[in-house]
Design a protein around this motif. Structure first.
Motif, PDB file in Angstrom:
ATOM      1  N   VAL A  81      -3.218  -5.138  -1.358  1.00 15.75           N
ATOM      2  CA  VAL A  81      -1.991  -4.971  -0.934  1.00 15.75           C
ATOM      3  C   VAL A  81      -0.979  -5.073  -2.230  1.00 15.75           C
ATOM      4  O   VAL A  81      -1.020  -5.982  -2.954  1.00 15.75           O
ATOM      5  CB  VAL A  81      -1.584  -6.344  -0.089  1.00 15.75           C
ATOM      6  N   LYS A  82       0.044  -3.948  -2.426  1.00 16.44           N
ATOM      7  CA  LYS A  82       0.916  -3.996  -3.639  1.00 16.44           C
ATOM      8  C   LYS A  82       2.244  -3.798  -3.049  1.00 16.44           C
ATOM      9  O   LYS A  82       2.322  -2.983  -2.191  1.00 16.44           O
ATOM     10  CB  LYS A  82       0.494  -2.737  -4.307  1.00 16.44           C
ATOM     11  N   GLU A 215       9.325  -0.661   7.605  1.00 15.42           N
ATOM     12  CA  GLU A 215       8.251  -1.671   7.861  1.00 15.42           C
ATOM     13  C   GLU A 215       6.782  -0.949   7.483  1.00 15.42           C
ATOM     14  O   GLU A 215       5.893  -1.640   7.433  1.00 15.42           O
ATOM     15  CB  GLU A 215       8.211  -2.478   8.783  1.00 15.42           C
ATOM     16  N   MET A 216       7.028   0.653   7.708  1.00 14.39           N
ATOM     17  CA  MET A 216       5.523   1.205   7.860  1.00 14.39           C
ATOM     18  C   MET A 216       4.986   1.206   6.419  1.00 14.39           C
ATOM     19  O   MET A 216       5.590   1.645   5.309  1.00 14.39           O
ATOM     20  CB  MET A 216       5.645   2.466   8.372  1.00 14.39           C
ATOM     21  N   ALA A 217       3.659   0.747   6.377  1.00  8.61           N
ATOM     22  CA  ALA A 217       2.983   0.895   4.979  1.00  8.61           C
ATOM     23  C   ALA A 217       2.321   2.115   4.645  1.00  8.61           C
ATOM     24  O   ALA A 217       2.396   2.831   5.609  1.00  8.61           O
ATOM     25  CB  ALA A 217       2.073  -0.145   4.803  1.00  8.61           C
ATOM     26  N   THR A 218       2.190   2.426   3.354  1.00  7.66           N
ATOM     27  CA  THR A 218       1.484   3.526   2.941  1.00  7.66           C
ATOM     28  C   THR A 218       0.008   3.091   2.826  1.00  7.66           C
ATOM     29  O   THR A 218      -0.058   2.276   1.793  1.00  7.66           O
ATOM     30  CB  THR A 218       2.087   4.254   1.686  1.00  7.66           C
ATOM     31  N   VAL A 219      -0.830   3.237   3.480  1.00 12.31           N
ATOM     32  CA  VAL A 219      -2.352   3.171   3.177  1.00 12.31           C
ATOM     33  C   VAL A 219      -3.031   4.191   2.894  1.00 12.31           C
ATOM     34  O   VAL A 219      -3.274   5.288   3.617  1.00 12.31           O
ATOM     35  CB  VAL A 219      -2.746   2.493   4.557  1.00 12.31           C
ATOM     36  N   THR A 220      -3.964   4.206   1.760  1.00 13.57           N
ATOM     37  CA  THR A 220      -4.763   5.032   1.394  1.00 13.57           C
ATOM     38  C   THR A 220      -6.155   4.628   1.196  1.00 13.57           C
ATOM     39  O   THR A 220      -6.255   3.290   0.917  1.00 13.57           O
ATOM     40  CB  THR A 220      -4.278   5.808   0.084  1.00 13.57           C
ATOM     41  N   SER A 222     -10.625   4.559   1.995  1.00 11.98           N
ATOM     42  CA  SER A 222     -11.790   4.691   3.024  1.00 11.98           C
ATOM     43  C   SER A 222     -12.298   3.529   3.370  1.00 11.98           C
ATOM     44  O   SER A 222     -12.119   2.431   2.497  1.00 11.98           O
ATOM     45  CB  SER A 222     -12.675   5.874   2.484  1.00 11.98           C
ATOM     46  N   VAL A 223     -12.994   3.387   4.478  1.00 14.80           N
ATOM     47  CA  VAL A 223     -13.653   2.372   4.838  1.00 14.80           C
ATOM     48  C   VAL A 223     -14.865   1.968   3.591  1.00 14.80           C
ATOM     49  O   VAL A 223     -14.834   0.777   3.441  1.00 14.80           O
ATOM     50  CB  VAL A 223     -14.467   2.390   6.144  1.00 14.80           C
ATOM     51  N   SER A 224     -15.452   2.834   3.254  1.00 14.74           N
ATOM     52  CA  SER A 224     -16.482   2.508   2.491  1.00 14.74           C
ATOM     53  C   SER A 224     -15.943   1.866   0.869  1.00 14.74           C
ATOM     54  O   SER A 224     -16.452   1.085   0.244  1.00 14.74           O
ATOM     55  CB  SER A 224     -17.243   3.709   2.221  1.00 14.74           C
ATOM     56  N   ALA A 225     -14.720   2.504   0.444  1.00 19.87           N
ATOM     57  CA  ALA A 225     -14.457   2.338  -0.955  1.00 19.87           C
ATOM     58  C   ALA A 225     -13.135   1.254  -0.670  1.00 19.87           C
ATOM     59  O   ALA A 225     -12.662   0.620  -1.631  1.00 19.87           O
ATOM     60  CB  ALA A 225     -13.695   3.546  -1.598  1.00 19.87           C
ATOM     61  N   GLY A 226     -12.738   0.903   0.432  1.00 21.80           N
ATOM     62  CA  GLY A 226     -11.845  -0.023   0.767  1.00 21.80           C
ATOM     63  C   GLY A 226     -10.255   0.619   0.771  1.00 21.80           C
ATOM     64  O   GLY A 226     -10.175   1.978   0.190  1.00 21.80           O
ATOM     65  N   TYR A 227      -9.056  -0.120   1.058  1.00 25.98           N
ATOM     66  CA  TYR A 227      -7.989   0.712   1.297  1.00 25.98           C
ATOM     67  C   TYR A 227      -6.985  -0.035   0.236  1.00 25.98           C
ATOM     68  O   TYR A 227      -7.159  -1.111   0.066  1.00 25.98           O
ATOM     69  CB  TYR A 227      -7.536   0.586   2.683  1.00 25.98           C
ATOM     70  N   GLU A 228      -6.094   0.770  -0.048  1.00 27.22           N
ATOM     71  CA  GLU A 228      -4.733   0.312  -0.721  1.00 27.22           C
ATOM     72  C   GLU A 228      -3.632   0.374   0.027  1.00 27.22           C
ATOM     73  O   GLU A 228      -3.272   1.416   0.486  1.00 27.22           O
ATOM     74  CB  GLU A 228      -4.712   0.808  -2.036  1.00 27.22           C
ATOM     75  N   LEU A 229      -2.786  -0.634   0.369  1.00 30.80           N
ATOM     76  CA  LEU A 229      -1.510  -0.603   0.951  1.00 30.80           C
ATOM     77  C   LEU A 229      -0.468  -0.745  -0.086  1.00 30.80           C
ATOM     78  O   LEU A 229      -0.280  -1.592  -0.883  1.00 30.80           O
ATOM     79  CB  LEU A 229      -1.650  -1.853   2.077  1.00 30.80           C
ATOM     80  N   THR A 230       0.567   0.111  -0.119  1.00 32.60           N
ATOM     81  CA  THR A 230       1.761  -0.043  -0.902  1.00 32.60           C
ATOM     82  C   THR A 230       2.880  -0.010  -0.152  1.00 32.60           C
ATOM     83  O   THR A 230       3.026   0.688   0.825  1.00 32.60           O
ATOM     84  CB  THR A 230       1.691   1.144  -1.888  1.00 32.60           C
TER      85      THR A 230
END
Length: 237
Positions: A81-82, A215-220, A222-230
């Motif tokens: 979470v960033k 309020e909508m996050a940008t999420v990039t 994958s399930v295998s690598a994990g996600y990053e929320l900005t």
């Protein structure tokens, strides 16, 4: 007492917008997080982030949980979470030294620090998973390591955020929304699968139903690598 009846008799009458004790996350059809919702307002070059209720499960002693990794023992898909805190009063520059608290439920829809009643049967009153505080750097940025939040009936997936200035003055309570297509992928696998897909869309959510433009996050990822929320949150400081 059923949660719906509890809300009918008590919550609206008391008018609590932030702290309501021991209300279930995972087995409910109505969510109390329906008050203090406003849309963002625009001024100058940026738009203020919408103010929302802190809900019934705020961190009880947030200053005690200065953590970067808030995962604790909770299983789930990794989520970084960033969050950037921007100051509307200073041309939306990053706000240095702000205190940022976040909290969210686990993969099964339960919160720590609450429970042990008919409204959240699992007793998590003595544990503090998925809660933490960080101070923004010179660019107004904080980072947390967590898991992708689960969901509970009546609410779309979300993260709660409370922002204070460096002296501890409250600047904003808000929530972060998630892209539904990514949530569907996450909830189809691993520890999330037994709980199934979220029953509430952002559009039908009690908090996000008036719009998620601020309020909508940008999420990039994958399930295998994990996600990053900005996500950027605009406050007036």
């Amino acid at each position: 007492m059923e949660r719906k009846e509890f809300l009918k008799r008590g919550f609206s009458a008391l008018g609590f917008a932030t702290i309501v004790p021991l209300i279930s996350c995972s087995n409910s059809s109505v969510d109390p997080e329906t008050t203090d919702t406003t849309t963002g307002s625009t001024s100058g070059s940026c738009t203020s982030t919408a103010s929302e209720t802190a809900g019934p499960f705020p961190t009880k002693s947030p200053a005690s949980y200065v953590l970067t990794d808030i995962t604790s023992d909770r299983p789930g898909t990794k989520l970084t979470v960033k969050i950037t805190i921007q100051n509307k009063s200073n041309s939306c520059e990053g706000l240095s030294g702000a205190l940022v608290d976040i909290w969210h439920c686990d993969a099964a829809g339960n919160y720590s620090e609450y429970g042990g009643s008919g409204m959240q049967s699992i007793n998590y009153t003595n544990v503090h998973f998925l809660r933490g505080r960080q101070t923004t750097d010179s660019n107004g940025v904080v980072n947390f390591a967590s898991i992708y939040p689960g969901w509970y009936s009546g609410r779309a997936p979300h993260i709660h955020v409370h922002v204070y200035d460096s002296s501890g003055k409250s600047l904003l309570v808000t929530q972060i929304a998630f892209p539904e297509d990514i949530s569907k992928v996450v909830y189809a696998q691993g520890v999330y699968a037994s709980h199934g897909q979220a029953d509430t869309t952002n559009a039908r959510d009690n908090v996000f139903g008036d719009g998620v433009s601020t309020e909508m996050a940008t999420v990039t990822g994958s399930v295998s690598a994990g996600y990053e929320l900005t996500h950027a949150i605009v406050v007036t400081a």
